[in-house]
Design an enzyme around this catalytic site. Structure first.
Site, PDB file in Angstrom:
ATOM      1  N   HIS A   1       0.865  -1.187   0.000  1.00 52.09           N
ATOM      2  CA  HIS A   1       0.000   0.000   0.000  1.00 52.09           C
ATOM      3  C   HIS A   1       0.897   1.231   0.000  1.00 52.09           C
ATOM      4  CE1 HIS A   1      -3.806   2.122   1.789  1.00 52.09           C
ATOM      5  NE2 HIS A   1      -3.112   2.931   0.997  1.00 52.09           N
TER       6      HIS A   1
ATOM      7  N   HIS B   1       1.387   4.790  -2.463  1.00 50.22           N
ATOM      8  CA  HIS B   1       1.033   5.621  -3.624  1.00 50.22           C
ATOM      9  C   HIS B   1       2.314   6.288  -4.107  1.00 50.22           C
ATOM     10  CE1 HIS B   1      -3.332   5.419  -2.639  1.00 50.22           C
ATOM     11  NE2 HIS B   1      -2.855   5.261  -1.419  1.00 50.22           N
TER      12      HIS B   1
ATOM     13  N   HIS C   1      -9.451   0.984  -1.474  1.00 49.72           N
ATOM     14  CA  HIS C   1      -9.446   1.627  -0.162  1.00 49.72           C
ATOM     15  C   HIS C   1     -10.873   1.544   0.395  1.00 49.72           C
ATOM     16  CE1 HIS C   1      -5.636   3.231  -1.449  1.00 49.72           C
ATOM     17  NE2 HIS C   1      -5.521   4.067  -0.436  1.00 49.72           N
TER      18      HIS C   1
ATOM     19  N   GLU D   1     -11.233   3.415   5.756  1.00 48.34           N
ATOM     20  CA  GLU D   1     -10.202   4.331   6.265  1.00 48.34           C
ATOM     21  C   GLU D   1     -10.964   5.435   7.012  1.00 48.34           C
ATOM     22  OE1 GLU D   1      -8.181   6.569   3.186  1.00 48.34           O
ATOM     23  OE2 GLU D   1      -6.529   7.147   4.515  1.00 48.34           O
TER      24      GLU D   1
ATOM     25  N   ASP E   1       1.782   4.064   2.737  1.00 42.79           N
ATOM     26  CA  ASP E   1       0.748   4.903   2.115  1.00 42.79           C
ATOM     27  C   ASP E   1       1.375   6.060   1.322  1.00 42.79           C
ATOM     28  OD1 ASP E   1      -1.857   5.483   1.437  1.00 42.79           O
ATOM     29  OD2 ASP E   1      -2.459   6.243   3.387  1.00 42.79           O
ATOM     30  N   ASP E   2       1.660   7.176   1.990  1.00 47.14           N
ATOM     31  CA  ASP E   2       2.229   8.368   1.337  1.00 47.14           C
ATOM     32  C   ASP E   2       3.393   8.869   2.184  1.00 47.14           C
ATOM     33  OD1 ASP E   2       0.068   8.840  -0.809  1.00 47.14           O
ATOM     34  OD2 ASP E   2      -1.096   8.693   1.050  1.00 47.14           O
TER      35      ASP E   2
HETATM   36  N1  ADE Z   1      -4.500   8.683  -2.112  1.00 45.70           N
HETATM   37  C1  ADE Z   1      -3.289   8.775  -1.566  1.00 45.70           C
HETATM   38  N2  ADE Z   1      -3.327   8.430  -0.280  1.00 45.70           N
HETATM   39  C2  ADE Z   1      -4.606   8.088   0.003  1.00 45.70           C
HETATM   40  C3  ADE Z   1      -5.282   7.635   1.147  1.00 45.70           C
HETATM   41  N3  ADE Z   1      -4.659   7.455   2.314  1.00 45.70           N
HETATM   42  N4  ADE Z   1      -6.598   7.409   1.065  1.00 45.70           N
HETATM   43  C4  ADE Z   1      -7.241   7.594  -0.081  1.00 45.70           C
HETATM   44  N5  ADE Z   1      -6.655   8.027  -1.195  1.00 45.70           N
HETATM   45  C5  ADE Z   1      -5.348   8.260  -1.165  1.00 45.70           C
HETATM   46 ZN    ZN Z   2      -3.714   4.769   0.367  1.00 42.58          ZN
END
Ligand code: ADE
Ligand code: ZN
Length: 355
Positions: free
Chosen positions: A27, A29, A207, A210, A288-289
């Site tokens: 996971h 991005h 997703h 969340e 994630d990011d």
């Molecule tokens: N795009 C990038 N990070 C995300 C996240 N945590 N939830 C949904 N879309 C995303």
């Molecule tokens: Zn994500």
């Protein structure tokens, strides 16, 4: 295969083990790995004006109140990505960090609509990312695959159009996902395009849970027929759903630092990762990011284990084992990585003293 006897490993050894053990990241991005320094470098290279005077000022803006407040700044940052080489540079920087974290396999999300809506050809996006994936395998032995995500705040028609544009590059991605603002954009909005993707033999993930309710996890399973749930931490609000996820070993790609930065949990100490594992769920740890949330995958493991003293050496092993179980690779490859993982943990088990 049964879990080896790791209960004897002292907790003090966990940070070293978490760093060195082989793991998969499922996971991530790629646009979320865009570090402020690279934003400034690409802005200069592509003559894109930035609304921040410095790297420090940009980083200081990374204070989010929820998912949408993050997405606004994340989509703006991606505006510096214009050419194939930009996508290569972005992904290569991630793979260098991932290899240092002993990630041996990564399934990487990308958001083509974030770029095609700005006039960037989808070919530049996919070919640039694919080039970096190949080089990561050649140089680091890191197997890297791409998953194309549809932006759920856009329409299903837009998702169909993106799929059409991407199909000439079908051999460069293994699956599709669903991301962006969850609230008000339930999985069933994308029922037909996911059915088409399944028919094409693509893997499917989404997703769900969340910020969205447990019902979104259920419709991701029942309507989209996903093979993994990204995040999914809100499943605990529905005990029957938890039992269903555990019985089916449906993977959850959990992202602890993300969850705190986006206020899903107040602090890491409040995170439910231990409860998910104890319920028998196939939970994994991911970043994630990472450029926006303060850490790559090993940071996620280390900080979560530091904040949750109930997590044990067996949990550490289980999370890494789950990352291989949940990956989209052939079983023989899963078993090979699992054997390497077991060896690393077995080497940390203290030798028995004299009888
Ligand atoms: N795009 C990038 N990070 C995300 C996240 N945590 N939830 C949904 N879309 C995303
Ligand atoms: Zn994500």
């Amino acid at each position: 295969m049964p879990a080896p006897a790791f209960d004897a490993i002292p907790r003090a050894q966990l940070p070293a083990l978490l760093r060195t053990c082989p793991k998969a990241e499922l996971h991530l991005h790629i646009e979320g790995t865009l570090e402020p320094e690279l934003i400034f470098r690409l802005a200069e290279r592509n003559h894109v004006p930035l609304p921040y005077p410095s790297v420090e000022a940009l980083r200081a803006a990374y204070a989010f109140s929820d998912l949408q407040s993050f997405l606004d700044i994340y989509y703006a940052g991606a505006g510096v990505l214009r050419k194939e080489e930009d996508f290569f540079d972005l992904a290569w920087a991630y793979f260098e960090r991932a290899a240092a974290d002993n990630v041996v396999h990564a399934e990487v999300f990308f958001d083509p609509q974030t770029h095609t809506e700005r006039g960037v050809p989808i070919e530049a996006v996919i070919v640039g990312l694919d080039h970096a994936c190949r080089r990561a395998h050649a140089e680091f032995g890191l197997s890297a695959k791409l998953i194309l995500c549809f932006l759920r705040h856009l329409s299903e028609e837009a998702a169909f159009a993106t799929l059409e544009q991407a199909l000439p590059y079908r051999h460069h991605f293994i699956g599709v996902g669903l991301d962006s603002g969850e609230r008000g954009n339930p999985p069933e909005k994308f029922a037909r395009v996911f059915a088409k993707c399944r028919g094409l033999g693509l893997h499917v993930v989404a997703h769900a849970g969340e910020e969205g309710p447990p019902a979104y996890i259920e419709s991701a399973l029942d309507v989209l027929q996903v093979q993994r749930i990204d995040h999914g931490v809100r499943c605990v609000e529905d005990p029957a759903l938890v039992r269903r996820l555990a019985a089916s070993r449906m993977p959850l790609t959990v992202c602890p630092l993300s969850n705190v930065k986006l206020r899903v949990f107040d602090t890491l100490a409040d995170h439910n990762l231990k409860a998910l594992l104890d319920a028998g769920l196939c939970a994994t740890v991911n970043s994630d990011d990472p450029a926006y949330f303060g850490g790559y995958v090993v940071d996620n493991y280390l900080q979560t284990f530091a904040a949750l003293p109930a997590l044990t050496a067996r949990d550490a092993w289980q999370l890494a084992a789950n990352s291989f179980e949940a990956s989209f690779v052939p079983d023989a490859q899963k078993q090979a990585w699992r054997a390497r993982l077991d060896d690393v943990f077995a080497a940390a088990v203290p030798a028995a003293g004299p009888a």
